[in-house]
Write a protein that holds these residues in place. Structure first.
Motif, short mmCIF file in Angstrom:
data_model
loop_
_atom_site.label_atom_id
_atom_site.label_comp_id
_atom_site.label_asym_id
_atom_site.label_seq_id
_atom_site.Cartn_x
_atom_site.Cartn_y
_atom_site.Cartn_z
N GLY B 35 67.75 53.72 50.32
CA GLY B 35 68.70 54.81 50.12
C GLY B 35 70.13 54.32 49.94
N PRO B 36 70.70 53.68 50.97
CA PRO B 36 72.08 53.23 50.81
C PRO B 36 72.25 52.16 49.73
CG PRO B 36 71.49 53.32 53.11
CD PRO B 36 70.23 53.51 52.33
N SER B 37 71.27 51.27 49.58
CA SER B 37 71.52 50.17 48.64
C SER B 37 71.49 50.67 47.19
CB SER B 37 70.53 49.03 48.85
OG SER B 37 69.23 49.51 48.65
N ALA B 38 70.72 51.73 46.91
CA ALA B 38 70.76 52.30 45.57
C ALA B 38 72.18 52.74 45.24
CB ALA B 38 69.80 53.48 45.47
N ILE B 39 72.81 53.40 46.22
CA ILE B 39 74.17 53.87 46.00
C ILE B 39 75.13 52.69 45.96
CG2 ILE B 39 75.90 55.52 46.77
CD1 ILE B 39 73.18 56.74 46.15
N GLY B 40 74.87 51.72 46.83
CA GLY B 40 75.71 50.53 46.86
C GLY B 40 75.73 49.84 45.52
N LEU B 41 74.55 49.70 44.90
CA LEU B 41 74.48 49.05 43.59
C LEU B 41 75.28 49.82 42.56
CD1 LEU B 41 70.77 47.90 43.43
CD2 LEU B 41 72.79 46.45 43.41
N SER B 42 75.17 51.13 42.59
CA SER B 42 75.91 51.85 41.57
C SER B 42 77.41 51.84 41.87
CB SER B 42 75.34 53.25 41.34
OG SER B 42 75.70 54.12 42.31
N PHE B 43 77.76 51.73 43.15
CA PHE B 43 79.17 51.54 43.52
C PHE B 43 79.68 50.22 42.94
CE2 PHE B 43 82.24 50.58 47.20
CZ PHE B 43 83.29 51.20 46.56
N LEU B 44 78.85 49.20 43.11
CA LEU B 44 79.21 47.87 42.59
C LEU B 44 79.41 47.91 41.09
CD1 LEU B 44 79.40 45.30 44.29
CD2 LEU B 44 77.23 44.60 43.30
N THR B 45 78.46 48.56 40.40
CA THR B 45 78.57 48.68 38.95
C THR B 45 79.86 49.40 38.57
OG1 THR B 45 76.21 49.06 39.10
CG2 THR B 45 77.20 49.22 36.92
N SER B 46 80.16 50.46 39.31
CA SER B 46 81.38 51.22 39.02
C SER B 46 82.61 50.33 39.17
CB SER B 46 81.51 52.41 39.96
OG SER B 46 80.36 53.17 39.97
N ILE B 47 82.60 49.51 40.21
CA ILE B 47 83.76 48.65 40.43
C ILE B 47 83.92 47.67 39.27
CG2 ILE B 47 84.68 46.81 41.88
CD1 ILE B 47 83.43 48.18 44.26
N LEU B 48 82.78 47.06 38.87
CA LEU B 48 82.85 46.09 37.76
C LEU B 48 83.38 46.76 36.50
CD1 LEU B 48 79.52 44.16 38.32
CD2 LEU B 48 81.85 43.39 38.79
N ILE B 49 82.86 47.97 36.22
CA ILE B 49 83.30 48.68 35.02
C ILE B 49 84.76 49.06 35.14
CG2 ILE B 49 83.00 50.84 33.76
CD1 ILE B 49 80.04 50.53 34.15
N PHE B 50 85.16 49.43 36.35
CA PHE B 50 86.55 49.81 36.55
C PHE B 50 87.47 48.64 36.20
CE2 PHE B 50 90.19 49.84 39.49
CZ PHE B 50 90.84 50.96 39.02
N PHE B 51 87.10 47.46 36.67
CA PHE B 51 87.98 46.33 36.40
C PHE B 51 87.97 45.94 34.94
CE2 PHE B 51 87.94 45.73 41.03
CZ PHE B 51 89.32 45.72 41.20
N GLU B 52 86.82 46.12 34.31
CA GLU B 52 86.78 45.82 32.88
C GLU B 52 87.66 46.80 32.12
OE1 GLU B 52 82.92 45.13 31.40
OE2 GLU B 52 83.53 45.45 29.32
N LEU B 53 87.60 48.06 32.56
CA LEU B 53 88.38 49.10 31.88
C LEU B 53 89.87 48.87 32.06
CD1 LEU B 53 87.28 51.61 30.41
CD2 LEU B 53 87.93 52.94 32.39
N ILE B 54 90.23 48.42 33.25
CA ILE B 54 91.64 48.31 33.56
C ILE B 54 92.27 47.13 32.82
CG2 ILE B 54 91.85 46.79 35.57
CD1 ILE B 54 93.10 49.25 36.97
N ASN B 55 91.40 46.20 32.39
CA ASN B 55 91.92 45.05 31.64
C ASN B 55 92.18 45.37 30.19
OD1 ASN B 55 92.19 43.16 33.62
ND2 ASN B 55 90.01 42.61 33.55
N LYS B 56 91.73 46.54 29.75
CA LYS B 56 91.94 46.91 28.36
C LYS B 56 93.28 47.64 28.23
CE LYS B 56 87.22 47.28 26.91
NZ LYS B 56 86.39 47.87 25.92
N PRO B 57 93.84 47.63 27.02
CA PRO B 57 95.04 48.44 26.83
C PRO B 57 94.71 49.91 27.03
CG PRO B 57 94.25 47.55 24.76
CD PRO B 57 93.48 46.88 25.82
N SER B 58 95.69 50.67 27.49
CA SER B 58 95.37 52.02 27.98
C SER B 58 94.84 52.94 26.89
CB SER B 58 96.59 52.63 28.64
OG SER B 58 97.61 52.77 27.67
N THR B 59 95.10 52.61 25.61
CA THR B 59 94.60 53.49 24.56
C THR B 59 93.12 53.27 24.29
OG1 THR B 59 95.46 51.86 23.06
CG2 THR B 59 96.73 53.90 23.31
N GLU B 60 92.60 52.14 24.72
CA GLU B 60 91.19 51.82 24.40
C GLU B 60 90.28 52.04 25.59
OE1 GLU B 60 91.02 47.88 22.85
OE2 GLU B 60 92.65 48.31 21.45
#
Lengths: 105, 657
Positions: B35-60
């Protein structure tokens, strides 16, 4: 030459009609299953006569072929029908159609 | 990593399948890991995507991925597709993050419950649905998530279904939400009729084709949906009853995530709302009315979870004020900080209940701070945060909303005033709950008293994490006037637009005090004003805390005297203004009567009468007709002959005529 007097087709058809009517009356009124059966045969033969008449006057072989079919069916029917009557008689001791009315409401 | 964003909703879904289908066989140990680890994994994925997104220029920073076609029917086309942009990834981070900690907490909290597996199944399904709601790239998929979270809410409120009150509360939540969902559906229909698409990008891109009246209708209908899901007047009545569910559910669904879906939806549809000033005014007014109305109900509640529930409704009101005045980023910011501190408050309340053998009444608590120190400390932090004490997350987000309510082009002085008073009331009732629970003399029953114990680590660690977040969560949005950078605004700007200019600030300023600006030492009038208002709201909050201190710590007998003095008012407020009773009379009873009328009058008489009547008639007719079946062969033969004769006569007549 010996001349055969031509009998008009209407007479054949009238005869056929009379035979058929007699058959119908027999089917509707007689109580003995065998007589009913004979009446049916009479009706079939009346029809056969009509076929032959038309075959003759229209110069077509089709009517004759149909007549043969009817005969074959009549023969088969006779075999099956008589067998049924035998069985019927064995179980009910009668072949009176009035008394064989089990299949009803 | 952006390509793999569909993993975010997938993990909870897998967790749901494993727990739901195999959970019983696998046992508690596996379920409490899955139960918790399923959510943990998707939290982790969200964090990775967040950092990838933040490295892009704001228009992209907008990224869509279509997984497959869903419905293709003529001109109507919908896909299953997800969209990552600053708004959705921020929501995903909040949802998966808070969910993760609450899942961990639940392992401890639900440990002895026979429905342990079922609980995690529902919880995982909830997160899956919530992520669909957030990440969807079209209205229909969002609606699926919207309904899905409603379903999970129903299942989890009624989790202890053998209790009548819980089952009824679940039904109530579901039915009230249905009223709102009806508005949402109609809004979607209007969008599709007018724009021919339900895709967010297309619909918002072509929204300028709408005239103001249509845009207003759409915005208002969608807001009806938001009112249902986010418990605003007049559809807020389900949320207090929803506290029948297990406490982690109250925390996750009925405080931190699901109920904020309405705010998210309004922010997501900001293009439509910006086109409809009337609709926005309605949103802001409903928000501020809800904020103060439910805050006042919080004054007289004694059930700790009910107090938190009314506080949640009130805080949601704040978020709607923010989005109603066009400050979408401020609304989302408050949504985020609220998720931290309100989630924490509920978990803290759960921990108190755990210590108190299930007691909820704050009149039977008191002096608990020494006995359950970790719960007390974290609860105290969260209370400070929600009260708007400077330095904690709630202060920054709430103050920004107040400032925007005052200064934005769509704001109004009155909205600010009411919201500021409601903030003071929030501080008062939250500290009332805090003082009555943790301070003063112990009023605990002695049977319970010697059982009081701190919760296990699996419960206290999430409390601590959320406490830290409740403190630092606000630092992503420090306003410029305090020397911060307001990252969250910049981050959300591509989706919700930049901060509305404080157009009114200059005009209003002269009304306040010219001299104060000079004293403030700032040449920028609006900045000085912002600081001034900030000070005002802090003072209001401190007054609220002060009154709570005076009434509940210094003079614990006084509240009772006041209640007796104004007994009519007290009864009115403690009975929640009789709103439930009013609804009972107005809607429930009349609908029941109407339904009974339909049942007896229409269903039983007309429908059943018709069906049974036809059956009786046919039965009678067949009774007559079957007499024809004599069984006599010659009768049948006669009818054949008769038929033949009729045919023959017919053809002969036709030949002659």
């Amino acid at each position: 030459m010996w001349v055969v007097p031509t009998i008009p087709p209407a007479l054949y058809l009238m005869l056929s009609g009379i035979l058929f009517t007699i058959g119908v009356i027999g089917v509707l009124t007689r109580r003995n299953a065998i007589v009913v059966f004979i009446s049916i045969e009479l009706m079939l033969n009346a029809v056969n006569l009509t076929f032959i008449t038309f075959s003759r006057f229209l110069q077509s072989i089709d009517g004759v072929i149909f007549a043969f079919f009817v005969m074959a069916v009549a023969a088969a029917e006779a075999a099956v029908g008589l067998a049924i009557f035998v069985m019927l008689y064995r179980s009910k001791e009668t072949i009176n159609v009035d008394e064989v009315n089990l299949l009803k409401w | 990593m952006l390509e793999y964003m569909w993993l975010i909703p997938l993990f909870p879904f897998i967790g749901f399948l494993i727990n739901g289908l195999l959970g019983r066989r696998l046992g508690k140990g596996v379920v409490s890991v899955v139960g918790p680890s399923a959510i943990g994994l998707s939290f982790l994925t969200s964090i990775l995507i967040f950092f990838e997104l933040i490295n892009k220029p704001s228009t992209e920073r907008i990224f869509e991925k279509v997984l497959f076609d869903w419905i293709v029917s003529g001109s109507f086309q919908t896909v299953i597709g997800y969209q990552i942009d600053p708004l959705s990834i921020l929501m995903a981070l909040v949802v998966t993050g808070v969910s993760f900690f609450i899942h961990i907490y639940s392992v401890g909290y639900m440990h002895d419950d026979p429905g342990f597996t079922r609980f995690f199944t529902y919880l995982n399904l909830f997160v899956f649905m919530m992520l669909n709601l957030i990440l969807a790239n079209n209205f229909l998929l969002m609606f699926v998530g919207w309904e899905g979270v409603g379903l999970c809410s129903y299942l989890l409120i009624g989790f202890w279904y053998e209790k009548d009150s819980a089952a009824n509360a679940g039904k109530k939540a579901f039915i009230v939400n249905r009223v709102g969902d009806f508005g949402f559906i109609l809004g979607m229909f209007l969008i599709f009729i007018n724009l021919g698409t339900l895709d967010f990008t297309d619909a918002f891109g072509s929204a300028n084709k709408l005239d103001t009246a249509t845009a207003t209708a759409i915005a208002l209908l969608l807001f009806v949906g938001a009112c249902g899901k986010s418990a605003q007047i007049p559809l807020y009545v389900w949320l207090p009853d929803a506290m029948e569910g297990p406490t982690p559910v109250s925390s996750l669904i009925h405080a931190a995530t699901m109920v904020t879906a309405g705010v998210y939806m309004v922010a997501r549809c900001n293009v439509l709302y910006n086109m409809a000033p009337i609709a926005m005014a309605v949103v802001a007014i409903v928000g501020v009315a809800t904020a103060i109305f439910t805050a006042s109900i919080g004054f007289c509640q004694y059930d700790i979870k009910k107090i938190l529930a009314y506080s949640t409704i009130s805080q949601l009101g704040y978020m709607f004020v923010a989005v109603g005045v066009g400050a979408y980023a401020a609304g989302i910011f408050h949504l985020m900080t609220h998720a931290f501190f309100k989630g924490l408050l509920f978990l803290g309340a759960g921990s108190v209940m755990h210590a108190m053998s299930g007691e909820l009444d704050i009149r039977k608590m008191g002096a608990l701070r020494k006995k359950i120190p970790i719960t007390f400390a974290t609860f105290f932090i969260a209370t400070l945060a929600i009260a708007g004490v400077p330095g904690l997350s709630g202060f920054f987000s709430k103050d920004e909303i107040l400032w925007m309510a005052f200064s934005s082009g769509r704001g109004h002085f009155l909205i600010w005033l009411v919201a500021a008073v409601a903030a003071g009331m929030t501080a008062f009732y939250m500290f009332r709950a805090l003082f009555m629970t943790f301070f003063g003399e112990s009023r605990v029953d002695h049977h319970v008293a010697h059982h009081i114990h701190e919760s296990p680590k699996v419960m206290t660690i999430p409390l601590m994490v959320l406490a830290v977040l409740s403190i630092v969560g606000g630092y992503v949005g420090i306003p410029h006037v305090l020397g911060g950078a307001n990252h969250i605004h910049e981050f959300l700007a591509p989706v919700v637009g930049g901060t509305a200019e404080p157009v009114k600030a200059q005009a209003m300023f002269s009304l306040i005090s010219e001299a104060w600006a000079a004293g403030g030492g700032s040449g920028d009038h609006s900045a000085a004003l912002e600081l001034f208002l900030m000070a005002v709201s802090v003072v209001i909050a401190l007054i609220g805390i002060g009154i709570a201190y005076f009434l509940y710590l210094k003079n614990p007998g006084l509240p009772k005297m006041l209640a007796e003095k104004w007994s009519g008012l007290y009864r009115l407020v403690s009975n929640k203004y009789y709103v439930d009773e009013l609804y009972q009379v107005l809607f429930v009873n009349s609908l029941k009567k109407f339904g009974t009328g339909l049942w007896k009058g229409f269903d039983e008489f007309v429908i059943d009468g018709t069906v049974n009547g036809i059956a009786y008639f046919i039965g009678w007719l067949s009774g007559v007709m079957r007499k024809m079946q004599t069984g006599l062969v010659q009768n049948y033969a006669f009818s054949i002959v008769l038929g033949g004769l009729i045919l023959a006569v017919y053809y002969i007549m036709r030949a002659f005529l």
